[in-house]
Write an enzyme that holds these catalytic residues in place. Structure first.
Site, PDB file in Angstrom:
ATOM      1  N   ALA A  27      55.275  38.352  44.011  1.00  0.00           N
ATOM      2  CA  ALA A  27      53.942  38.770  44.094  1.00  0.00           C
ATOM      3  C   ALA A  27      53.279  37.760  45.044  1.00  0.00           C
ATOM      4  O   ALA A  27      53.703  36.558  45.123  1.00  0.00           O
ATOM      5  CB  ALA A  27      53.472  38.902  42.806  1.00  0.00           C
ATOM      6  N   THR A  68      50.920  41.734  35.005  1.00  0.00           N
ATOM      7  CA  THR A  68      50.204  40.692  34.663  1.00  0.00           C
ATOM      8  C   THR A  68      49.207  41.332  33.609  1.00  0.00           C
ATOM      9  O   THR A  68      48.431  42.359  33.640  1.00  0.00           O
ATOM     10  CB  THR A  68      49.269  40.028  35.815  1.00  0.00           C
ATOM     11  N   TYR A  94      43.161  40.527  42.840  1.00  0.00           N
ATOM     12  CA  TYR A  94      44.525  40.431  42.366  1.00  0.00           C
ATOM     13  C   TYR A  94      44.916  41.432  41.073  1.00  0.00           C
ATOM     14  O   TYR A  94      45.953  42.030  41.318  1.00  0.00           O
ATOM     15  CB  TYR A  94      44.748  38.838  41.526  1.00  0.00           C
ATOM     16  N   TRP A 124      49.727  33.696  31.712  1.00  0.00           N
ATOM     17  CA  TRP A 124      49.576  32.482  31.408  1.00  0.00           C
ATOM     18  C   TRP A 124      50.957  31.613  31.618  1.00  0.00           C
ATOM     19  O   TRP A 124      51.274  31.041  30.647  1.00  0.00           O
ATOM     20  CB  TRP A 124      48.681  31.831  30.455  1.00  0.00           C
TER      21      TRP A 124
HETATM   22  N1  LIG Z   1      52.137  32.545  36.811  1.00  0.00           N
HETATM   23  C1  LIG Z   1      51.384  33.586  35.935  1.00  0.00           C
HETATM   24  O1  LIG Z   1      50.684  32.942  34.955  1.00  0.00           O
HETATM   25  C2  LIG Z   1      51.694  34.802  35.797  1.00  0.00           C
HETATM   26  C3  LIG Z   1      51.139  35.602  34.695  1.00  0.00           C
HETATM   27  C4  LIG Z   1      51.416  37.010  34.709  1.00  0.00           C
HETATM   28  C5  LIG Z   1      52.077  37.864  35.511  1.00  0.00           C
HETATM   29  N2  LIG Z   1      52.794  37.121  36.527  1.00  0.00           N
HETATM   30  C6  LIG Z   1      53.530  37.708  37.384  1.00  0.00           C
HETATM   31  O2  LIG Z   1      54.906  37.053  37.292  1.00  0.00           O
HETATM   32  C7  LIG Z   1      55.627  37.137  38.620  1.00  0.00           C
HETATM   33  C8  LIG Z   1      55.987  35.852  39.068  1.00  0.00           C
HETATM   34  O3  LIG Z   1      54.831  35.063  39.277  1.00  0.00           O
HETATM   35  P1  LIG Z   1      54.894  33.347  39.331  1.00  0.00           P
HETATM   36  O4  LIG Z   1      53.564  32.838  38.614  1.00  0.00           O
HETATM   37  O5  LIG Z   1      56.289  32.910  39.223  1.00  0.00           O
HETATM   38  O6  LIG Z   1      54.722  33.226  40.910  1.00  0.00           O
HETATM   39  P2  LIG Z   1      54.809  32.188  41.990  1.00  0.00           P
HETATM   40  O7  LIG Z   1      55.376  30.856  41.574  1.00  0.00           O
HETATM   41  O8  LIG Z   1      53.779  32.166  43.011  1.00  0.00           O
HETATM   42  O9  LIG Z   1      56.098  32.911  42.515  1.00  0.00           O
HETATM   43  C9  LIG Z   1      55.925  34.204  43.340  1.00  0.00           C
HETATM   44  C10 LIG Z   1      57.456  34.467  44.118  1.00  0.00           C
HETATM   45  O10 LIG Z   1      57.255  35.520  45.028  1.00  0.00           O
HETATM   46  C11 LIG Z   1      57.795  35.686  46.046  1.00  0.00           C
HETATM   47  N3  LIG Z   1      56.929  35.610  47.224  1.00  0.00           N
HETATM   48  C12 LIG Z   1      55.655  35.470  47.461  1.00  0.00           C
HETATM   49  N4  LIG Z   1      55.098  36.038  48.735  1.00  0.00           N
HETATM   50  C13 LIG Z   1      56.340  36.659  49.108  1.00  0.00           C
HETATM   51  C14 LIG Z   1      56.495  37.724  50.116  1.00  0.00           C
HETATM   52  N5  LIG Z   1      55.561  37.715  51.020  1.00  0.00           N
HETATM   53  N6  LIG Z   1      57.827  38.202  50.190  1.00  0.00           N
HETATM   54  C15 LIG Z   1      58.851  37.892  49.320  1.00  0.00           C
HETATM   55  N7  LIG Z   1      58.545  37.203  48.145  1.00  0.00           N
HETATM   56  C16 LIG Z   1      57.241  36.344  47.898  1.00  0.00           C
HETATM   57  C17 LIG Z   1      57.777  33.864  46.075  1.00  0.00           C
HETATM   58  O11 LIG Z   1      58.781  33.318  46.825  1.00  0.00           O
HETATM   59  P3  LIG Z   1      59.083  31.700  47.602  1.00  0.00           P
HETATM   60  O12 LIG Z   1      59.350  31.048  46.413  1.00  0.00           O
HETATM   61  O13 LIG Z   1      59.976  31.921  48.607  1.00  0.00           O
HETATM   62  O14 LIG Z   1      57.663  31.638  48.069  1.00  0.00           O
HETATM   63  C18 LIG Z   1      57.979  33.367  44.630  1.00  0.00           C
HETATM   64  O15 LIG Z   1      59.681  33.549  44.346  1.00  0.00           O
HETATM   65  C19 LIG Z   1      54.593  37.851  39.531  1.00  0.00           C
HETATM   66  O16 LIG Z   1      54.578  39.285  39.655  1.00  0.00           O
HETATM   67  C20 LIG Z   1      53.158  37.586  38.787  1.00  0.00           C
HETATM   68  O17 LIG Z   1      52.167  38.505  39.178  1.00  0.00           O
HETATM   69  C21 LIG Z   1      52.677  35.558  36.600  1.00  0.00           C
END
Ligand SMILES: NC(=O)c1ccc[n+]([C@@H]2O[C@H](COP(=O)([O-])OP(=O)(O)OC[C@H]3O[C@@H](n4cnc5c(N)ncnc54)[C@H](OP(=O)(O)O)[C@@H]3O)[C@@H](O)[C@H]2O)c1
Length: 264
Positions: A27, A68, A94, A124
């Protein structure tokens, strides 16, 4: 690889790989970036999810999308956590883009029955060390200590810190039990403010820094996070919910502190 900016090649990739199930965790998670360019957020988080969902549904491949707590605006004041049955009402671009991704995927699977769609909402996330909230708090606490000042942390924003390793295990459990269908709230137990969480990190690190609560309005940001971002945990196939977040933090702390060069 599946590129969110050019999702159309996904059908050919699915034909090549023939997966039984796809987990979509990618994402655009830069919430402030999404607020500054909501149209791009929609393309990356909603349209790309729709393209993937249509491709999966057409091939009878199950799909689990990671979503999320920000699909809810957090304005609720009755102190109850958000349930999967609550209607999404995002409060920022978002959250709107993720909620639209959920909706479009649901439509795609409803139009072509035969495979399962799952939505795993989490919140989180912390771990591995590096860019997560506990790592940033440790850096900020070190700076505050060096300056002889307290550490200011947001005391009017609530959520559930969730260990990424626990969330991943829960998703594996859902996949293994063939139980992905529906909406799952994959979060650790209990809830906290950002300041509570910061205090837990500082205490575990043994740092002599006072943490003071400040309102979220202290820092002006393009994106406004939910004030009350607490999700109700949904049952896992094992029947056990994920453990409480402080227990998960206790597990993670040695890794976090080692990465930060802190000896306890
Ligand atoms: N972090 C939180 O607190 C949180 C909370 C609720 C839900 N989420 C959800 O959990 C999931 C993972 O989140 P995260 O926090 O681990 O996010 P993150 O660290 O930003 O990682 C996002 C991932 O998406 C990939 N990505 C980003 N842009 C892309 C593109 N244009 N094409 C293909 N892949 C792309 C990135 O690949 P690269 O590594 O190659 O850039 C990375 O593997 C998401 O769906 C997010 O909405 C996260």
């Amino acid at each position: 690889a599946f590129d969110l900016d050019t999702p159309d090649g996904i059908g050919a990739q699915l034909d090549r790989d023939r997966p039984e199930v796809v987990v979509h965790a990618a994402a655009w998670t830069d919430v402030d970036g999404c607020a500054l360019d909501p149209a791009l957020a929609m393309r990356r988080n909603a349209t790309a999810t729709e393209v993937l969902a249509e491709a999966c549904a057409a091939r009878r491949a199950d799909l689990l999308i990671v979503s999320t707590n920000e699909v809810f605006d957090g304005s609720r004041t009755d102190g109850r956590p958000y349930e999967p049955t609550d209607t999404p009402c995002p409060g920022n671009p978002y959250g709107a883009s993720k909620a639209e991704g959920e909706r479009l995927a649901t439509v795609a699977f409803a139009q072509r029955p035969g495979a399962s769609l799952g939505i795993a909402r989490t919140a989180w996330l912390f771990g591995a060390p590096g860019r997560d909230f506990p790592s940033r708090i440790l850096d900020a606490a070190e700076r505050a200590r060096a300056a002889g000042e307290p550490l200011r942390a947001v005391g009017d924003e609530w959520g559930t810190p969730t260990y990424a390793a626990d969330a991943a295990e829960a998703i594996v459990e859902l996949l293994a039990a063939d139980a992905i269908a529906g909406i799952h709230h994959v979060v650790n137990g209990l809830f906290a403010t950002r300041a509570d969480w910061a205090r837990e990190v500082v205490t575990r690190a043994g740092l002599e820094v006072e943490v003071v609560n400040v309102p979220s309005s202290t820092w002006q940001r393009p994106s406004h996070p939910p004030r009350w971002g607490v999700l109700a945990q949904t049952p896992l196939p094992s029947g056990e919910p994920l453990r409480a977040w402080p227990d998960a933090m206790a597990d993670y702390a040695p890794r976090l502190l080692r990465a930060a060069g802190i000896r306890t």
